[in-house]
Motif scaffolding. Structure first.
Motif, PDB file in Angstrom:
ATOM      1  N   ASN A 443       0.810  -1.216   0.000  1.00  0.00           N
ATOM      2  CA  ASN A 443       0.000   0.000   0.000  1.00  0.00           C
ATOM      3  C   ASN A 443       0.841   1.263   0.000  1.00  0.00           C
ATOM      4  N   GLN A 444       2.145   1.102   0.165  1.00  0.00           N
ATOM      5  CA  GLN A 444       3.067   2.236   0.227  1.00  0.00           C
ATOM      6  C   GLN A 444       2.664   3.211   1.337  1.00  0.00           C
ATOM      7  N   TYR A 445       2.435   2.636   2.502  1.00  0.00           N
ATOM      8  CA  TYR A 445       2.084   3.422   3.685  1.00  0.00           C
ATOM      9  C   TYR A 445       2.885   2.910   4.872  1.00  0.00           C
ATOM     10  N   VAL A 446       3.117   3.786   5.815  1.00  0.00           N
ATOM     11  CA  VAL A 446       3.632   3.396   7.122  1.00  0.00           C
ATOM     12  C   VAL A 446       2.717   4.019   8.164  1.00  0.00           C
ATOM     13  N   CYS A 447       2.718   3.430   9.349  1.00  0.00           N
ATOM     14  CA  CYS A 447       1.905   4.011  10.414  1.00  0.00           C
ATOM     15  C   CYS A 447       2.519   3.676  11.760  1.00  0.00           C
ATOM     16  N   PHE A 448       2.000   4.269  12.776  1.00  0.00           N
ATOM     17  CA  PHE A 448       2.388   3.979  14.147  1.00  0.00           C
ATOM     18  C   PHE A 448       1.145   3.483  14.885  1.00  0.00           C
ATOM     19  N   MET A 449       1.272   2.327  15.533  1.00  0.00           N
ATOM     20  CA  MET A 449       0.150   1.721  16.226  1.00  0.00           C
ATOM     21  C   MET A 449       0.610   1.150  17.561  1.00  0.00           C
ATOM     22  N   SER A 484      -0.292  12.792  13.776  1.00  0.00           N
ATOM     23  CA  SER A 484      -0.554  11.835  12.710  1.00  0.00           C
ATOM     24  C   SER A 484       0.088  10.499  13.072  1.00  0.00           C
ATOM     25  N   ASN A 485      -0.501   9.426  12.547  1.00  0.00           N
ATOM     26  CA  ASN A 485       0.127   8.115  12.715  1.00  0.00           C
ATOM     27  C   ASN A 485       0.116   7.293  11.435  1.00  0.00           C
ATOM     28  N   PHE A 486      -0.506   7.792  10.362  1.00  0.00           N
ATOM     29  CA  PHE A 486      -0.458   7.136   9.061  1.00  0.00           C
ATOM     30  C   PHE A 486       0.270   8.060   8.087  1.00  0.00           C
ATOM     31  N   PHE A 487       1.245   7.491   7.337  1.00  0.00           N
ATOM     32  CA  PHE A 487       2.042   8.296   6.425  1.00  0.00           C
ATOM     33  C   PHE A 487       2.205   7.546   5.107  1.00  0.00           C
ATOM     34  N   SER A 495       4.401  12.822   1.414  1.00  0.00           N
ATOM     35  CA  SER A 495       4.245  12.490   2.845  1.00  0.00           C
ATOM     36  C   SER A 495       2.826  12.781   3.347  1.00  0.00           C
ATOM     37  N   LEU A 496       1.848  12.434   2.555  1.00  0.00           N
ATOM     38  CA  LEU A 496       0.461  12.547   2.998  1.00  0.00           C
ATOM     39  C   LEU A 496       0.294  11.797   4.315  1.00  0.00           C
ATOM     40  N   ASN A 497      -0.350  12.419   5.312  1.00  0.00           N
ATOM     41  CA  ASN A 497      -0.438  11.782   6.614  1.00  0.00           C
ATOM     42  C   ASN A 497      -1.713  12.175   7.335  1.00  0.00           C
ATOM     43  N   PHE A 498      -2.119  11.350   8.283  1.00  0.00           N
ATOM     44  CA  PHE A 498      -3.327  11.620   9.060  1.00  0.00           C
ATOM     45  C   PHE A 498      -3.310  10.740  10.302  1.00  0.00           C
ATOM     46  N   MET A 499      -4.231  11.021  11.187  1.00  0.00           N
ATOM     47  CA  MET A 499      -4.363  10.256  12.420  1.00  0.00           C
ATOM     48  C   MET A 499      -5.570   9.323  12.309  1.00  0.00           C
ATOM     49  N   SER A 500      -5.324   8.031  12.548  1.00  0.00           N
ATOM     50  CA  SER A 500      -6.400   7.042  12.564  1.00  0.00           C
ATOM     51  C   SER A 500      -6.173   6.119  13.762  1.00  0.00           C
ATOM     52  N   PRO A 501      -6.895   6.309  14.861  1.00  0.00           N
ATOM     53  CA  PRO A 501      -6.662   5.487  16.058  1.00  0.00           C
ATOM     54  C   PRO A 501      -6.975   4.010  15.844  1.00  0.00           C
ATOM     55  N   PHE A 519      -9.567  14.200  10.858  1.00  0.00           N
ATOM     56  CA  PHE A 519      -9.329  15.009   9.669  1.00  0.00           C
ATOM     57  C   PHE A 519      -8.032  14.545   9.009  1.00  0.00           C
ATOM     58  N   ILE A 520      -7.878  14.970   7.747  1.00  0.00           N
ATOM     59  CA  ILE A 520      -6.638  14.764   6.998  1.00  0.00           C
ATOM     60  C   ILE A 520      -6.188  16.133   6.505  1.00  0.00           C
ATOM     61  N   LYS A 521      -4.955  16.505   6.804  1.00  0.00           N
ATOM     62  CA  LYS A 521      -4.428  17.783   6.340  1.00  0.00           C
ATOM     63  C   LYS A 521      -3.914  17.617   4.915  1.00  0.00           C
ATOM     64  N   VAL A 522      -4.475  18.391   4.021  1.00  0.00           N
ATOM     65  CA  VAL A 522      -4.053  18.382   2.627  1.00  0.00           C
ATOM     66  C   VAL A 522      -3.889  19.829   2.188  1.00  0.00           C
ATOM     67  N   ALA A 523      -2.682  20.155   1.713  1.00  0.00           N
ATOM     68  CA  ALA A 523      -2.373  21.549   1.360  1.00  0.00           C
ATOM     69  C   ALA A 523      -2.714  22.429   2.557  1.00  0.00           C
TER      70      ALA A 523
END
Length: 994
Positions: A443-449, A484-487, A495-501, A519-523
């Motif tokens: 998926n070409q993503y990393v996250c922190f869990m 954020s925890n998903f990148f 480096s699109l990123n957001f928080m998903s618990p 939310f997802i921060k974009v621009a």
């Protein structure tokens, strides 16, 4: 041999010749003993006169028997010769295939033997085992030696020193060990010197070796005992092994041998050679069984490679899983009681084939542990320390990976506490400390869990997060990573990123289902997914969001778009559509649809929407709107591009007016340009105009202009707004609308009285040629009654005799009891601000208030005459402006007056040319009359001096040639009669009361 006397010609045969011949014929025994001393720097020999010992030096070698191949190599090339050819020495004795290293050796000539009191070592040489060549078989040196002890080397039979009767004495030379000797295995070449000679050795019983010049390796068998500290003492003769070492091979009893004081057991064959102590057989330890051909038993461990290994499952007591493998590397450390097996070419199978190990297992009395990578079905877990039961895998620190369809791994995480349960069929993983780093390569993503639950049979992974990103995590982004925890790691997503618990990963479809996303921060935007859910597919493709909410920008939060359809392309780019709730100043809500939302090159959110005319959309309760709407995230208001019209019930057209502007709903200001048009392109006016066709005044307020030839008397530009307190629409410079004391024209429409009023510079629409009139003031138009009133201040500039003007000024200035001008109630402060500017005007007003005079009038006010508080009324029937009430005179030239007088002024519009008539009266006997019409100015006064100065002026001096395109100008003396006629006319129409 012979003695020859040449003189006597006599030969005498000596005994030596006889002995030689007898020896040569084998008729008598002899020896070959010879001491050859070769030394250059000192004596070859020295004799002790006390005991007659002869010390020989420089003797490298002594041959005792050439037939038996016995030689001596003295240490230091020295020996001591005793009586009867006995001698003492230390050194090396070579007897056939045996080398004896010793000291305190005594050669007994009569017995023809060497008595050795201190053996250092005995080394054997044997014929090469596998020689298949021609000729003499080469010798190979036996790698071990027998050390210590005493012995006797018999060179040959005492009467066979020559060795000629070797057939009768075939067992010579021979060596007899008189006491125990030892074989050690502490050479660095044997398992790197692992076998310490103090603890591991073979004790050789006294032995005899004969036929040393031709014995065979297979004839050597040295009885004794192996003391190893590994096995119980083994009494098995030493033999020359295939590797040319002294050792043995022995089979155990059926029950095997205990090793290391009973901590495990070995069965079948024990081998001792130059590779150390080895085993070919079975090792049994606790629940494990290992079979191998070359186990090496070291004092502190057992090592080797198995041909088979197994560990029996146990669900009671010390619970351990089933383990089995073929080739594994084994190590057993008795002191620690740890049996370790390492995987080699293939993984080690465990848990009945449901898991494997690429690494090692460690079995102890406390259970089974592991270290390495454990492949599972569609997954693998890696740790430096696993613990096990018969159904569970545990690790305090582990890495976990799920295999992918398109990449090696679809999911990867590190530094987690792991528990895999093969009964419940799930694995639980918890982060150690801060959240664990997780990779989704597919998926070409990393996250922190913080926590993961892997459902083995469903191929799903549930993830949870309740922490913060690790401090050592680095990624190229300027956003706050702590939130954020998903990148995304896809390069073009920045480096699109957001928080998903919470999230779920489906391995079969390579889908990440992210949940509880705020939310997802974009621009510059903050995009909130519907229900907080997002789906990430392969190659970091995020499913388009439905019913999302966009907040732009996320710093100011000026704008919110709801019910948005959004496609997020990267951290700096998105596109979509959405609804915008426009709230006016009263909080009333109206919907604007933005079908196009995107991000510009400066990473700012932009949107374009449209409001149709039938949408009945209002910018505020005072302004209707239709047209295009632009959203700029960094601007508080929306940018409206279209048309507006006002709400009122007055007798004025309500035309649309085109405009473009950012609008603040709480304070609507609409820009008003100098050229206005409606939606059809027709001109729209604001202010007062004169219809040049019918010479009629009319007001406009965002209403149509009758003709583009109409003369604009007063207008304003800047902004249009609505004052709720006064209930007026206002047009003027924004600063003036906020601070009415400032300069600039202002036009207002009252929605209650329908009165249109204006303030500022005023053009009354009269063209007086070279009589220049500069007017400032206010006008009021009651649209219901079509009445127009003006309160004005104006300057008049025209040519007239200077002496006449001076006389006129002095007349007004010296006239007693003229009413002073009330500046605080006058239009004068408003007028001079427009004429001279705010700073000069404030200074003039301040001086007038303090002293009643002005120190110096500015040049802008040094006109022929300046009048103020002139109240004009427009007479539609007569097409004239006529003044009503007193007239304020501020100055005539440089002479200040600042007084009120009675009078009347008429401004008349005619086809032949506009006219001005002015009458100023101090009393019935003191007055001034001026009349301008068709290039001619006529003046007359009750002041004879005034009249005489005009009358005495030469005709050519009373004429002024106009500029190019301008009419000429002439002034003459008028008459009292003309003044009277003017006043009669004014009285007749009600504008003069004598």
């Amino acid at each position: 041999f012979l003695e020859y006397d040449m003189d006597a010609d006599y030969v005498q045969v000596r005994d030596k010749l006889e002995a030689y011949v007898m020896n040569r014929a084998g008729k008598r025994d002899y020896d070959i003993l010879l001491f050859n001393s070769d030394i250059a720097t000192e004596a070859n020999a020295s004799l002790n006169l006390i005991n007659y010992d002869l010390l020989l030096k420089g003797v490298s070698k002594i041959n005792l028997s050439d037939s038996q191949r016995v030689s001596i190599y003295p240490d230091g090339k020295e020996l001591v010769v005793k009586k009867d050819r006995d001698f003492l020495f230390s050194g090396v004795t070579v007897a056939g295939n045996v080398e004896i290293f010793a000291s305190d050796c005594k050669f007994d000539y009569d017995d023809f033997q060497i008595n050795i009191d201190a053996i250092d070592s005995v080394r054997l040489n044997v014929e090469q085992f596998d020689f298949d060549g021609i000729g003499r078989v080469p010798l190979r040196q036996v790698k071990n030696v027998m050390e210590k002890g005493q012995g006797v080397l018999s060179v040959d039979y005492a009467t066979n020193k020559s060795g000629l009767n070797g057939v009768d004495y075939p067992d010579f030379p021979k060596f007899e060990s008189l006491e125990e000797s030892f074989v050690y295995y502490d050479s660095p070449k044997i398992q790197s010197g692992a076998y310490n000679r103090d603890e591991f050795f073979y004790r050789v019983d006294p032995y005899t070796l004969d036929s040393l010049d031709n014995f065979k390796a297979n004839n050597i068998a040295l009885d004794g005992t192996l003391i190893s500290g590994i096995f119980p003492n083994i009494e098995e003769p030493l033999r020359v092994q295939s590797d040319y070492s002294l050792g043995f091979e022995v089979s155990t009893v059926s029950s095997g041998l205990v090793t290391y004081s009973g901590k495990n057991r070995f069965k079948e064959k024990v081998i001792l050679n130059y590779n150390g102590l080895q085993g070919d057989g079975v090792i049994e330890y606790l629940s494990a069984t290992a079979i191998g051909e070359s186990f090496v038993f070291l004092p502190d461990s057992t090592i080797g490679v198995t041909s088979y290994f197994s560990n029996d499952e146990s669900g009671e007591g010390i619970r351990v899983p089933e383990v089995n493998a073929l080739r594994v590397r084994l190590s057993y450390v008795p002191e620690a009681e740890i049996l370790t097996v390492y995987s080699l070419e293939n993984e080690i199978s465990c848990f009945n084939g449901e898991a494997g190990m690429e690494g090692k297992f460690m079995l102890t009395p406390n259970g089974l542990e592991g270290s390495g990578v454990m492949p599972l079905e569609d997954a693998e877990v890696e740790s430096n320390l696993f613990t096990y039961t018969d159904t569970d895998i545990y690790a305090d620190t582990a890495d976990f990976r799920l295999t992918g369809l398109e990449t090696d791994f679809a999911f990867k995480t590190k530094d987690v506490k792991a528990h895999l349960d093969f009964v419940s069929r799930k694995g639980e993983f918890k982060a150690n400390g801060e959240a664990s780093f997780v990779e989704f390569p597919t998926n070409q993503y990393v996250c922190f869990m913080d926590k993961f639950i892997w459902f083995m049979d469903q191929n799903d992974l549930a993830l949870e997060y309740d922490g913060q990103v690790s401090n050592d995590f680095v990624i190229d982004t300027d956003l706050d990573l702590k939130k954020s925890n998903f990148f995304s790691t896809r390069e073009d997503q920045d480096s699109l990123n957001f928080m998903s618990p919470k999230a779920t990963y489906n391995l079969d479809k390579s889908l990440i289902f992210c949940d509880e996303i705020e939310f997802i921060k974009v621009a510059d935007a903050r995009i909130s997914p519907d229900s907080g859910k997002v789906i990430i597919r392969k190659k970091a493709k995020m499913d388009p969001l439905k019913n999302a909410t966009i907040t732009a920008n996320f710093v100011t939060e000026y704008h919110v778009l709801d019910h948005a359809d959004v496609r997020i392309n990267s951290s700096k780019d998105y596109e979509g559509s959405g609804d915008y709730t426009y709230k006016d100043e009263n909080g009333s809500e109206q919907l604007i649809r933005f079908p196009e939302i995107w991000v510009d090159s400066t990473f700012q959110t932009l949107a374009i929407g449209q409001v149709s005319p039938d949408a009945d959309f209002s910018l505020s309760p005072a302004f209707q709107f239709s047209g295009d709407v632009d959203l700029y995230a960094n601007k508080k208001g929306l940018y409206f591009r279209g048309r507006t019209r006002v709400f009122h019930d007055c007798d004025l057209d309500k035309n649309w007016m085109n405009f473009e502007a950012e609008i603040d709903p709480d304070e609507v200001y609409i820009p008003v340009d100098t050229a206005l048009s409606d939606e059809a392109g027709f001109p729209v006016g604001i202010g007062l105009l004169m219809d040049e066709e019918i010479l009629d005044l009319y007001s406009t307020f965002l209403s149509a202009i009758r003709s583009d030839r109409d003369d604009i008397l007063m207008t304003s530009n800047g902004v249009l707004t609505y004052d709720k307190k006064t209930k007026e629409y206002l047009v003027g410079p924004r600063d003036k609308l906020r601070e009415r004391n400032l300069t600039g024209n202002l036009i207002a429409l009252s929605t209650q009285s329908c009165q249109v009023r204006g303030e500022g510079k005023l053009n009354l629409g009269v063209n007086l040629g070279q009589v220049k009139m500069n007017t400032v003031g206010r006008y009021f138009n009651n649209t219901a009654e079509e009445k127009f009133n003006f309160t004005t201040m104006f300057t008049l500039d025209f040519a007239l005799n200077d002496q006449s003007l001076k006389s006129m000024a002095q007349d007004f200035k010296t006239y007693p009891n003229l009413k002073p001008l009330a500046i605080q109630n006058s239009i004068y402060p408003v007028g001079i601000k427009e004429l001279v500017g705010l700073e000069k005007a404030d200074k003039i007003i301040s001086e007038l208030t303090l002293s009643g005079t002005v120190k110096k009038l500015p040049d802008e006010l040094l006109s022929t005459i300046v009048l103020t508080d002139v109240i004009f009324r427009w007479d539609t029937e007569e097409a004239i402006y006529v003044s009503e009430g007193p007239i304020g005179i501020t100055n005539i030239g440089k002479e200040e007056i600042f007084a009120e007088v009675k009078g009347v002024i008429r401004l008349k519009k005619t086809r032949g040319g506009d006219e001005m008539t002015m009458y100023l009266q101090m009393d019935e006997d003191t007055w001034y009359y001026l009349d301008y019409s068709r290039t001619l100015m006529q003046a007359y006064s009750s002041n004879a001096e005034f009249n005489e100065a005009i009358m005495n002026t030469k005709e050519e001096d009373r004429k002024v040639k106009g500029e190019k395109g301008e009419d000429p100008y002439t002034y003459i003396l008028s008459s009292k009669r003309k003044k009277d006629i003017f006043l009669e006319d004014m009285e007749d129409i009600g504008y003069w009361n004598p």
